[in-house]
Motif scaffolding. Sequence first.
Motif, PDB file in Angstrom:
ATOM      1  N   CYS A  42       0.820  -1.211   0.000  1.00 46.54           N
ATOM      2  CA  CYS A  42       0.000   0.000   0.000  1.00 46.54           C
ATOM      3  C   CYS A  42       0.857   1.265   0.000  1.00 46.54           C
ATOM      4  N   CYS A  47      -1.582   1.917  -3.135  1.00 48.24           N
ATOM      5  CA  CYS A  47      -2.494   3.051  -2.966  1.00 48.24           C
ATOM      6  C   CYS A  47      -1.801   4.406  -3.016  1.00 48.24           C
ATOM      7  N   LYS A  51      -1.790   7.180  -6.277  1.00 47.41           N
ATOM      8  CA  LYS A  51      -2.529   8.436  -6.109  1.00 47.41           C
ATOM      9  C   LYS A  51      -1.634   9.634  -6.412  1.00 47.41           C
TER      10      LYS A  51
END
Length: 321
Positions: A42, A47, A51
Amino acid sequence: MAEAFDVVVIGGGPGGYVAAIRAAQLGKTVALVEEAHLGGICLNWGCIPTKALLRSAEIYHTLQHLDAYGLAADNIRFDLKKVVERSRGVAGQLSGGVKPLLKKNKITIYDGRARMKGGSTILVRKEVKPVTELTSQNTILATGARARTLPGLEPDKLVWTYREAMVPTEMPKSLLVVGSGAIGIEFASFYNAMGAKVTVLEIQDRILPVEDEEISTLARKAFEKRGITILTGSKVISLDRRQNGVMAQIETGGKAVAQAFDRVIVAVGIVGNTEDIGLETTAAKVERGQIVVDPYLRTAEPGLYAIGDVVGAPWLAHKAS
């Protein structure tokens, strides 16, 4: 001589480091073993850095529509190397915050690969360093997952998983994304915004198949409006790898068509990291690449627990935590 702990956590991702901290807060002596990077996929390869890439793409997209805001700018361009460096920097900054947090909670960190030996013994190896032996009555497996691959779509310099897609050295002019889940759609959106001609292939009858049908419909309209080609009910029959690109044979609408692409991203799900951690020395069971647990995350082996991506969907950081 083995070093003894109340709890040993194997894996330092969102599941592992949160479990370690909570156990320490409850008064347990805790060790955490991580072979690659604290923060897990992550923070390092999922993630967070995606992003950061999408934020750069969003700004670049907005700059190309400044007239709508009554603004103007000339020679709008991007530096791909710096875009990637910013993404890696954001990931590194957040990942770097995990170690101080663990030390603050008096958790002993072992840098290496853990393997259960049977009973309560765990071996930790790190390249040429001597093997460290730990003992614990409670072990938590938080080993995470990796990208699933398909026959004929194995990753190389032309066929990427999320890892390669996150650190491109050059922007492809055309891109085939196989799979339209969250990961596939994120990369389709990023590369489309940065100027690549993107085609998304989904074997099911709609994109984002695990989301509500209404969301899938609205998302498809929005992505197609931006110029992304979406082929549902479609699949790759074969892939001919060439020097600087691939020729994909695609089955869509009951017909086979050939189309050339510079690169391919395979985003067809993930599979748990269950290999080479000593599960065969325990009573724990693995089904379809996932460790089987009960509602309390207990495996069939007393004192052995498993959490996060390695136990299956939903593959989300906050679920693991």
